[in-house]
Design a protein around this motif. Structure first.
Motif, PDB file in Angstrom:
ATOM      1  N   VAL A 249       0.944  -1.289   0.084  1.00 31.62           N
ATOM      2  CA  VAL A 249       0.179  -0.054  -0.173  1.00 31.62           C
ATOM      3  C   VAL A 249       0.859   1.294   0.003  1.00 31.62           C
ATOM      4  O   VAL A 249       0.789   1.916  -0.845  1.00 31.62           O
ATOM      5  CB  VAL A 249      -0.827  -0.061   1.318  1.00 31.62           C
ATOM      6  CG1 VAL A 249      -1.923   1.355   1.255  1.00 31.62           C
ATOM      7  CG2 VAL A 249      -1.908  -1.122   1.169  1.00 31.62           C
ATOM      8  N   ALA A 250       1.753   1.293   1.048  1.00 31.67           N
ATOM      9  CA  ALA A 250       2.666   2.746   1.296  1.00 31.67           C
ATOM     10  C   ALA A 250       3.847   2.621   0.406  1.00 31.67           C
ATOM     11  O   ALA A 250       3.879   3.622  -0.381  1.00 31.67           O
ATOM     12  CB  ALA A 250       2.962   2.819   2.561  1.00 31.67           C
ATOM     13  N   GLY A 251       4.203   1.404  -0.150  1.00 29.43           N
ATOM     14  CA  GLY A 251       5.414   1.244  -0.957  1.00 29.43           C
ATOM     15  C   GLY A 251       5.158   1.143  -2.401  1.00 29.43           C
ATOM     16  O   GLY A 251       5.465   2.142  -3.362  1.00 29.43           O
ATOM     17  N   GLU A 252       4.260   0.420  -2.718  1.00 32.58           N
ATOM     18  CA  GLU A 252       4.139  -0.087  -4.154  1.00 32.58           C
ATOM     19  C   GLU A 252       2.797   0.894  -4.726  1.00 32.58           C
ATOM     20  O   GLU A 252       2.417   0.721  -5.923  1.00 32.58           O
ATOM     21  CB  GLU A 252       3.669  -1.330  -4.347  1.00 32.58           C
ATOM     22  CG  GLU A 252       5.197  -2.098  -4.426  1.00 32.58           C
ATOM     23  CD  GLU A 252       6.124  -2.014  -5.276  1.00 32.58           C
ATOM     24  OE1 GLU A 252       5.872  -1.497  -6.559  1.00 32.58           O
ATOM     25  OE2 GLU A 252       7.317  -2.040  -4.875  1.00 32.58           O
ATOM     26  N   GLY A 253       2.269   1.595  -3.704  1.00 31.34           N
ATOM     27  CA  GLY A 253       1.051   2.208  -4.491  1.00 31.34           C
ATOM     28  C   GLY A 253      -0.274   1.478  -4.454  1.00 31.34           C
ATOM     29  O   GLY A 253      -1.022   2.068  -5.298  1.00 31.34           O
ATOM     30  N   LEU A 254      -0.655   0.671  -4.138  1.00 33.87           N
ATOM     31  CA  LEU A 254      -1.814  -0.274  -4.077  1.00 33.87           C
ATOM     32  C   LEU A 254      -2.952   0.225  -3.423  1.00 33.87           C
ATOM     33  O   LEU A 254      -2.495   0.673  -2.275  1.00 33.87           O
ATOM     34  CB  LEU A 254      -1.562  -1.874  -4.121  1.00 33.87           C
ATOM     35  CG  LEU A 254      -0.644  -2.508  -5.045  1.00 33.87           C
ATOM     36  CD1 LEU A 254      -0.372  -3.971  -4.824  1.00 33.87           C
ATOM     37  CD2 LEU A 254      -0.834  -2.138  -6.629  1.00 33.87           C
ATOM     38  N   SER A 255      -3.963  -0.065  -3.886  1.00 34.78           N
ATOM     39  CA  SER A 255      -5.269   0.279  -2.915  1.00 34.78           C
ATOM     40  C   SER A 255      -5.238  -0.789  -1.890  1.00 34.78           C
ATOM     41  O   SER A 255      -4.805  -1.926  -2.089  1.00 34.78           O
ATOM     42  CB  SER A 255      -6.537   0.400  -3.590  1.00 34.78           C
ATOM     43  OG  SER A 255      -6.870  -0.999  -4.117  1.00 34.78           O
ATOM     44  N   PRO A 256      -6.085  -0.347  -0.821  1.00 35.93           N
ATOM     45  CA  PRO A 256      -5.775  -1.456   0.376  1.00 35.93           C
ATOM     46  C   PRO A 256      -6.799  -2.791  -0.139  1.00 35.93           C
ATOM     47  O   PRO A 256      -6.352  -3.875   0.225  1.00 35.93           O
ATOM     48  CB  PRO A 256      -6.708  -0.788   1.573  1.00 35.93           C
ATOM     49  CG  PRO A 256      -6.467   0.521   1.319  1.00 35.93           C
ATOM     50  CD  PRO A 256      -6.393   0.977  -0.285  1.00 35.93           C
ATOM     51  N   SER A 257      -7.774  -2.609  -0.907  1.00 36.24           N
ATOM     52  CA  SER A 257      -8.662  -3.843  -1.372  1.00 36.24           C
ATOM     53  C   SER A 257      -7.541  -4.660  -2.169  1.00 36.24           C
ATOM     54  O   SER A 257      -7.893  -5.855  -2.163  1.00 36.24           O
ATOM     55  CB  SER A 257      -9.710  -3.441  -2.343  1.00 36.24           C
ATOM     56  OG  SER A 257      -9.486  -2.556  -3.347  1.00 36.24           O
ATOM     57  N   THR A 258      -6.802  -4.302  -3.299  1.00 39.70           N
ATOM     58  CA  THR A 258      -5.875  -4.664  -4.130  1.00 39.70           C
ATOM     59  C   THR A 258      -4.735  -5.291  -3.126  1.00 39.70           C
ATOM     60  O   THR A 258      -4.343  -6.569  -3.495  1.00 39.70           O
ATOM     61  CB  THR A 258      -5.024  -3.759  -5.039  1.00 39.70           C
ATOM     62  OG1 THR A 258      -6.365  -3.154  -5.786  1.00 39.70           O
ATOM     63  CG2 THR A 258      -4.359  -4.626  -6.077  1.00 39.70           C
ATOM     64  N   ALA A 259      -4.244  -4.729  -2.325  1.00 36.47           N
ATOM     65  CA  ALA A 259      -3.375  -5.232  -1.299  1.00 36.47           C
ATOM     66  C   ALA A 259      -3.877  -6.690  -0.463  1.00 36.47           C
ATOM     67  O   ALA A 259      -3.467  -7.532  -0.361  1.00 36.47           O
ATOM     68  CB  ALA A 259      -2.736  -4.415  -0.342  1.00 36.47           C
ATOM     69  N   GLY A 260      -5.175  -6.520  -0.172  1.00 41.16           N
ATOM     70  CA  GLY A 260      -5.895  -7.585   0.825  1.00 41.16           C
ATOM     71  C   GLY A 260      -6.009  -8.787  -0.334  1.00 41.16           C
ATOM     72  O   GLY A 260      -5.727 -10.065   0.095  1.00 41.16           O
ATOM     73  N   THR A 261      -6.347  -8.487  -1.556  1.00 44.05           N
ATOM     74  CA  THR A 261      -6.613  -9.618  -2.696  1.00 44.05           C
ATOM     75  C   THR A 261      -5.085 -10.307  -2.785  1.00 44.05           C
ATOM     76  O   THR A 261      -5.126 -11.512  -2.938  1.00 44.05           O
ATOM     77  CB  THR A 261      -6.911  -8.996  -3.966  1.00 44.05           C
ATOM     78  OG1 THR A 261      -8.232  -8.167  -3.790  1.00 44.05           O
ATOM     79  CG2 THR A 261      -7.170  -9.980  -5.008  1.00 44.05           C
ATOM     80  N   LEU A 262      -4.094  -9.476  -2.917  1.00 44.84           N
ATOM     81  CA  LEU A 262      -2.652 -10.190  -3.131  1.00 44.84           C
ATOM     82  C   LEU A 262      -2.415 -11.205  -1.779  1.00 44.84           C
ATOM     83  O   LEU A 262      -1.815 -12.164  -1.849  1.00 44.84           O
ATOM     84  CB  LEU A 262      -1.628  -9.275  -3.186  1.00 44.84           C
ATOM     85  CG  LEU A 262      -1.780  -8.625  -4.522  1.00 44.84           C
ATOM     86  CD1 LEU A 262      -0.575  -7.583  -4.809  1.00 44.84           C
ATOM     87  CD2 LEU A 262      -1.703  -9.451  -5.669  1.00 44.84           C
TER      88      LEU A 262
END
Length: 438
Positions: A249-262
């Motif tokens: 989220v903070a480093g690669e700039g993904l949204s929280p939902s996308t990070a949760g999916t990963l």
């Protein structure tokens, strides 16, 4: 039914006992993973910086790792049922307290008890597997155990995230704690220590625990298992427990939902690869350390590509990253199968405890190093994290990988040589792809 045994190995009773015991492990993985997805909220609730956030996980892992050898010895003395009941009790009380507190010292105390409870679950569960199932099926059931444990991680990656944002901190963690009461009652009613528990436990009770620990430690196969677990497990653990979500989220700039999916994809990967690894171990027991070396080298390679990528890595590359890193989880379970191969049942708890120290010691060290580097490079806290600071911080993993790979190569040579000299027939059986029982 086998003479002298109350229940047949691998029968209906075995699966019933296993199902009740593994439910506690699912809950333990959920509790262990819960702070990973709640990390950013925890910095706000407890008014803490990155180093203090890492202390939560560091303390939990430190307690977990420190208790592995004592828990293994206690398991050899008291059997798995009592330890499973103790573990679920500690976790339930700790998570209930964590739901209501908002001070940093009290939070640390709660994570201490979560770590204590967590430490009393996995090794007793492996003892249940080793006593209730025939040797040829133990590697597959062990991998099934890791696979089912990921249900807990999956629940933390999605339902807990949803609950935290919809209902808030206290209701979410209090509800999770209540589950422990139900599962504890299930263990109390269903679980038995072994198909012939009184006989098995009486044999173990007369052993001197200190002597069993020394013998397990001196066995090269135990240390090969330890370093295999050390090298393969920590990457996935560090990523899922704490730093993966902030990195994405903070480093690669993904949204929280996308990070949760990963993070959920890591769990799916574990589900898919666990039976494949279990099948490999069953078919090629002599090549277990080679499998671990291949998995670790693959993880190192994909992390190198991501960290050297100019700026933020594209989403497909991050998908590859979490997928390959996740394979280290089921891969690390091979370390327990190595310990089982080289140790008799009377000291299996001690040997398993030694092996389990490996991955969590590596995870503890890496979590701490990453937190220290982040605070050094971004003293302003999470709001000042960048992809550059995370790349430097995540590079700390290379120190741990290097140590682990060297030790695996060292101890697999010693383990093979010791087995060849002490039991040539067993050595030949392993090379031929047959499971052996000490």
């Amino acid at each position: 039914m086998t003479s002298g045994r109350q229940y047949p190995l691998g029968g209906r009773a075995a699966w019933t006992v296993y199902a009740a015991a593994v439910s506690i492990y699912v809950l333990a993985v959920f509790h262990r993973s819960s702070l990973g997805v709640a990390g950013l909220l925890a910095t706000q609730r407890f008014h803490i910086a990155a180093t203090q956030l890492s202390v939560f996980t560091m303390v939990q892992l430190l307690v977990y790792a420190a208790m592995q050898i004592p828990v293994g010895a206690l398991l050899d003395r008291f059997g798995p049922k009592r330890l499973l009941l103790s573990g679920v009790t500690f976790m339930t009380v700790a998570q209930l307290g964590f739901a209501f507190i908002d001070s940093f010292p009290a939070g640390i105390l709660a994570r201490v008890f979560v770590g204590m409870g967590d430490a009393m679950v996995f090794i007793p569960l492996l003892r249940v597997v080793s006593l209730w199932f025939p040797p040829v099926r133990i590697p597959v059931v062990t991998q099934l155990t890791g696979l089912l444990g990921q249900v807990g991680a999956l629940m933390a990656a999605s339902p807990l995230v949803y609950a935290l944002h919809r209902w808030g901190w206290t209701p979410s963690f209090a509800s999770a704690a209540a589950t422990g009461v139900v599962l504890g009652l299930l263990v109390l009613v269903v679980v038995r220590d072994s198909p012939n528990p009184d006989h098995e436990l009486d044999q173990i009770k007369v052993r001197a625990l200190a002597r069993a620990l020394r013998a397990a430690w001196r066995t090269p196969g135990t240390r090969l298992g330890l370093w295999s677990h050390f090298s393969a497990q920590f990457g996935a653990t560090v990523f899922a427990l704490l730093w993966g979500y902030p990195f994405l989220v903070a480093g690669e700039g993904l949204s929280p939902s996308t990070a949760g999916t990963l993070l959920m994809l890591m769990t799916i990967t574990t589900v898919v690869t666990s039976p494949l690894i279990g099948g490999f171990v069953t078919k090629y027991p002599f090549s277990r350390s080679t499998l671990i070396l291949g998995i670790v080298c693959a993880i190192v390679t994909v992390w190198t590509v991501v960290l050297l990528w100019p700026g933020r890595a594209p989403l497909p590359m991050l998908v590859v990253l979490v997928t390959v890193t996740a394979v280290g989880g089921p891969g690390s379970l091979v370390g327990f199968d190595l310990a089982r191969t080289f140790n008799p049942p009377t000291r299996l708890g001690s040997a398993t405890g030694i092996v389990n120290v490996g991955g969590f010691l590596a995870s503890l060290s890496t979590v701490t190093l990453i937190g220290l580097i982040l605070d050094r490079l971004a003293p302003g806290g999470p709001s000042t994290y960048t992809v550059g600071t995370f790349k430097v911080a995540m590079s700390a993993q290379y120190l741990v990988w290097a140590l682990g790979l060297v030790q695996i190569l060292r101890y697999r040579h010693k383990a093979r040589r010791a087995l060849r000299e002490s039991d040539p027939d067993a050595y030949a059986a392993l090379r031929a792809g047959r499971s052996i029982v000490p």
